[in-house]
Design an enzyme around this catalytic site. Sequence first.
Site, short mmCIF file in Angstrom:
data_model
loop_
_atom_site.label_atom_id
_atom_site.label_comp_id
_atom_site.label_asym_id
_atom_site.label_seq_id
_atom_site.Cartn_x
_atom_site.Cartn_y
_atom_site.Cartn_z
CG HIS A 292 28.25 49.82 34.83
ND1 HIS A 292 29.16 49.54 33.86
CD2 HIS A 292 28.96 50.43 35.81
CE1 HIS A 292 30.36 49.96 34.21
NE2 HIS A 292 30.27 50.52 35.41
NE ARG B 251 35.09 49.45 33.22
CZ ARG B 251 34.66 50.33 34.14
NH1 ARG B 251 33.88 49.94 35.13
NH2 ARG B 251 34.99 51.61 34.05
CD GLU C 130 28.31 47.23 31.59
OE1 GLU C 130 28.51 48.44 31.78
OE2 GLU C 130 28.85 46.32 32.25
P1 NAP Z 1 42.29 50.83 42.21
O1 NAP Z 1 42.36 51.63 43.45
O2 NAP Z 1 43.32 51.05 41.14
O3 NAP Z 1 42.27 49.27 42.65
C1 NAP Z 1 42.47 48.21 41.79
C2 NAP Z 1 43.49 47.29 42.42
O4 NAP Z 1 43.62 46.10 41.63
C3 NAP Z 1 44.88 47.94 42.48
O5 NAP Z 1 45.53 47.60 43.69
C4 NAP Z 1 45.55 47.27 41.29
O6 NAP Z 1 46.96 47.36 41.34
C5 NAP Z 1 45.03 45.88 41.44
N1 NAP Z 1 45.29 45.01 40.31
C6 NAP Z 1 45.73 45.35 39.05
N2 NAP Z 1 45.88 44.22 38.33
C7 NAP Z 1 45.52 43.18 39.12
C8 NAP Z 1 45.49 41.77 38.92
N3 NAP Z 1 45.84 41.22 37.75
N4 NAP Z 1 45.08 41.00 39.94
C9 NAP Z 1 44.72 41.53 41.13
N5 NAP Z 1 44.77 42.86 41.38
C10 NAP Z 1 45.15 43.68 40.39
O7 NAP Z 1 40.89 51.03 41.51
P2 NAP Z 1 39.46 51.24 42.20
O8 NAP Z 1 39.18 52.70 42.33
O9 NAP Z 1 39.38 50.35 43.40
O10 NAP Z 1 38.53 50.68 41.02
C11 NAP Z 1 38.67 49.34 40.57
C12 NAP Z 1 37.86 49.12 39.31
O11 NAP Z 1 36.48 49.10 39.64
C13 NAP Z 1 37.99 50.23 38.26
O12 NAP Z 1 39.11 50.03 37.42
C14 NAP Z 1 36.68 50.13 37.49
O13 NAP Z 1 36.86 49.31 36.36
C15 NAP Z 1 35.74 49.45 38.48
N6 NAP Z 1 34.65 50.37 38.93
C16 NAP Z 1 33.36 50.01 38.66
C17 NAP Z 1 32.33 50.83 39.12
C18 NAP Z 1 30.91 50.48 38.85
O14 NAP Z 1 30.10 51.38 38.63
N7 NAP Z 1 30.53 49.21 38.88
C19 NAP Z 1 32.62 52.00 39.82
C20 NAP Z 1 33.94 52.31 40.07
C21 NAP Z 1 34.96 51.47 39.62
P3 NAP Z 1 47.67 48.62 40.56
O15 NAP Z 1 47.19 49.86 41.25
O16 NAP Z 1 49.12 48.39 40.72
O17 NAP Z 1 47.20 48.52 39.13
C1 GLV Z 2 32.51 53.06 36.63
O1 GLV Z 2 32.36 51.95 36.23
C2 GLV Z 2 33.78 53.69 36.76
O2 GLV Z 2 34.79 53.12 36.33
O3 GLV Z 2 33.80 54.82 37.28
#
Ligand code: NAP
Ligand code: GLV
Length: 323
Positions: free
Chosen positions: A287, A239, A268
Site C-alpha cells: 500500500h 482498495r 491488509e
Molecule cells: P475519484 O476521482 O473519485 O475516481 C473514482 C472514479 O470511480 C469516479 O469516477 C467514480 O465515480 C468511479 N466509480 C464509482 N463507483 C464506480 C463503479 N461501481 N464502477 C466504476 N467506477 C466507479 O477517486 P481517485 O482520486 O481517482 O481515487 C480512487 C481510489 O483509489 C480512492 O477511492 C482510493 O480508495 C484509492 N487510492 C489508493 C491509493 C493507494 O495508495 N494505493 C492512493 C490513492 C487512492 P463517482 O465520482 O461518481 O463516485
Molecule cells: C490511499 O490509499 C488513499 O486513499 O489516499
Amino acid sequence: MTKPKVFVSRIIPAAGLDQVKAHCEVDLWTERMPPPYEVLTERVRGVDGLLCLLTDRIDPALMDAAGPQLKVISQMAVGYDNIHIPAAAERGIPVGHTPGVLTEATADLTFALLLAAARRIVEGVNYIKAGKWETWEPETLLGADLAGAKLGIIGYGRIGRAVAKRASGFDMNLIAYDPTISAEDAARLGITLVELDTLLAESDFVTVHTPLTAETRHLINHDTLHKMKRSAILINTARGPIVDPGALYDALKAGTIAYAALDVTEPEPIAADHPLLSLPNLTIVPHIGSASVRTRNQMAEIAAANLLAGLRGKPLPHQVPNR
Ligand code: NAP
Ligand code: GLV
C-alpha cells in the site's frame, strides 16, 4: 484563548503536524501501529477534532463516544471507506480528505506495477538470486508488450485518467468502465466507455481505480475473472476488498488470468504466509501508492488545513460529499 482539543491518530509529516500543533492542544498517538479501536474510542472522548488515517475505523459508535462537540474529522487519504459518511452527515460533522495531490504518485505506482508485471521484473530478480542466470536465452522470462495492447480502466476518475495519460505515452489502446461518466464527458475526455463485461473480455491489462463501496466490493470475483483473457494482467491500486482474494488465488493458480500486481489487499496487511504469496505470477507491494516524499507532505498539509477549517466552522478545502 483556549486552543481546540484534537486527537491525531499517528505521527504524520511535519508539514501538516506542525500546523496542527501551532493551533491546537494535540493528543498525538506516537506508536508505529494504529491505536486499537477501543483505545481510539477512549482517546477521542471530548475532542473538537480528529485527524485520522485509513487504518482507523470511524463508525457511528466512535462519533458518539467523541461527543456532540466533535466539529470535524480529517483523514490523511483520498479514500474514506473506513469512515461512516452518513453517520457523520447525520451528526453535522464535515469529513475532510486529500484528493488530487496523490493522483500522480498513485498513477506512477500503478504504472510501475503494470510494467513490472508485463516484463516479469520480480521473477527476473528472484531468478538471479536463485542462481539461475547462466546464459542469455531466447525463450526465458518472456513477457507482454505494452505498445498496441488494450488497457481497461475500471473507474475513470482522477487516478484512472492519470494512468490513461501514462498509457497513451506507451501507445496502448484505452477503454474504460465507469457508470458515473456521461457520454458527453467521455467524448470530451477522449475515452471509449464500455460495459464491464466488454472491458473484461477485450483488455490485455485491467486496472482498478474505483472507491471501495457496496457496489465495488469483490467486483473482481470468480465470475469476472473468468470473463478476462487467459493472458490478462490485473492491477489493483485502489482498495483490497475490490478483489476477492480467494477467487484471485484460484484464477492465478489455474491460469485463468496470467498475472496480478497489487498495492492493496484483503486483508491488509497480508500475512507473509498467505497462500497468494506462494504464487510466482503475483506481485504485491505494501500500500505505497501515495508514498513519495512530496506527496505525503502535501497530504499532511491538506489534512491539517481541513482540520483547522472545520475547527473554525469554515468550509473544508476538501470535503467528502455527503452521499
Ligand atoms: P475519484 O476521482 O473519485 O475516481 C473514482 C472514479 O470511480 C469516479 O469516477 C467514480 O465515480 C468511479 N466509480 C464509482 N463507483 C464506480 C463503479 N461501481 N464502477 C466504476 N467506477 C466507479 O477517486 P481517485 O482520486 O481517482 O481515487 C480512487 C481510489 O483509489 C480512492 O477511492 C482510493 O480508495 C484509492 N487510492 C489508493 C491509493 C493507494 O495508495 N494505493 C492512493 C490513492 C487512492 P463517482 O465520482 O461518481 O463516485
Ligand atoms: C490511499 O490509499 C488513499 O486513499 O489516499
